[in-house]
Write an enzyme that holds these catalytic residues in place. Sequence first.
Site, PDB file in Angstrom:
ATOM      1  N   ARG A   1     -12.544  -2.264  13.378  1.00 23.10           N
ATOM      2  CA  ARG A   1     -11.291  -2.697  13.988  1.00 23.10           C
ATOM      3  C   ARG A   1     -10.795  -3.962  13.298  1.00 23.10           C
ATOM      4  O   ARG A   1     -11.467  -4.567  12.467  1.00 23.10           O
ATOM      5  CB  ARG A   1     -11.509  -2.984  15.470  1.00 23.10           C
TER       6      ARG A   1
ATOM      7  N   ASP B   1      -8.542  -4.935 -17.214  1.00 19.38           N
ATOM      8  CA  ASP B   1      -8.736  -6.189 -16.501  1.00 19.38           C
ATOM      9  C   ASP B   1     -10.079  -6.230 -15.775  1.00 19.38           C
ATOM     10  O   ASP B   1     -10.726  -7.270 -15.707  1.00 19.38           O
ATOM     11  CB  ASP B   1      -7.604  -6.399 -15.494  1.00 19.38           C
TER      12      ASP B   1
ATOM     13  N   TYR C   1      -4.725  -8.446  -5.934  1.00 17.67           N
ATOM     14  CA  TYR C   1      -4.747  -8.030  -4.533  1.00 17.67           C
ATOM     15  C   TYR C   1      -3.805  -8.877  -3.680  1.00 17.67           C
ATOM     16  O   TYR C   1      -3.106  -8.376  -2.797  1.00 17.67           O
ATOM     17  CB  TYR C   1      -6.181  -8.118  -4.022  1.00 17.67           C
TER      18      TYR C   1
END
Length: 293
Positions: free
Chosen positions: A157, A72, A189
């Site tokens: 962070r 892919d 994702y």
Amino acid sequence: MIGQMRHIGIVTNPAKDPGFVVTKQLSAYLQQRGLTVSEQVLDRTGGSEATVAEGIRRLRDAVDLIVVLGGDGTLLGTARRVAGRGAPIFGVNLGRLGFLTEAEQHEMYPALDDVLAGRYFIDERVMLDVALHRAGKVESERLAVNEAVVGKGPFARMIEVEVYVDGQHFATYPSDGLIVATPTGSTAYSLSAGGPVVHPNLDVLVVTPICPHTLYARAVAVSARSEIRILVVGQHEQTMLTVDGQEGEQLRPGDEILVRAAAVTTKLVRRLGWSFYDVLRRKFHEAGLRGEN
């Protein structure tokens, strides 16, 4: 049909085809059928990214069909470079899951025979236009097949992301980032981040927060005709914009990312009888057997 497809392009991922064994066999197979073949390696070895991209662009303008040998990721990289041109893509999976590819290696030749005989259709997929605006100007603009991601760096962070849909404030997410996915990218994702699986024919985009630090945050589907504007609030270091997990750049304070459906599409070749649900069932089963997420 074979009378219409006379010049075939082959794009190879050398990591998936060591020594180009499959590439050479396929090239010989096609030439034995009276077809002309052009080859391109989707790799930076011996050349820059610009050189590789130019090679793909020359290929797309000269061929009637592009056969992608890899997985892919190889198909995604090729699709962004050939978008908007006439040559469709036939993907052969030499990798693992292969949601987008049409055939596994063991069925490559009979599958290509079907295509060359005209027994196929074109599966047209929505792409994203991803524009980075900096200081009132367009700093960069990219295409994506799967998704655009705004995310924090490995040691950064949590970031705070504001999302606007068609100019209206939708949500502010304290999170690791945000994904805007096409229906094609809904199995990539976005799915790992908790987003839904979306049939590729649906006219939507999926907005999925990554590890949001709030209980109410959920993935949301919006119209594919909408414009999504993303702002990273505050002074965050190492924040990145990436497309399809393959291209990207670091963001600066004040950057805005505008995401919308692109004017071009990805054209995939499918054999007659192909079914998204068959692929989904088979690939999810394979992933479960391998213990993959």
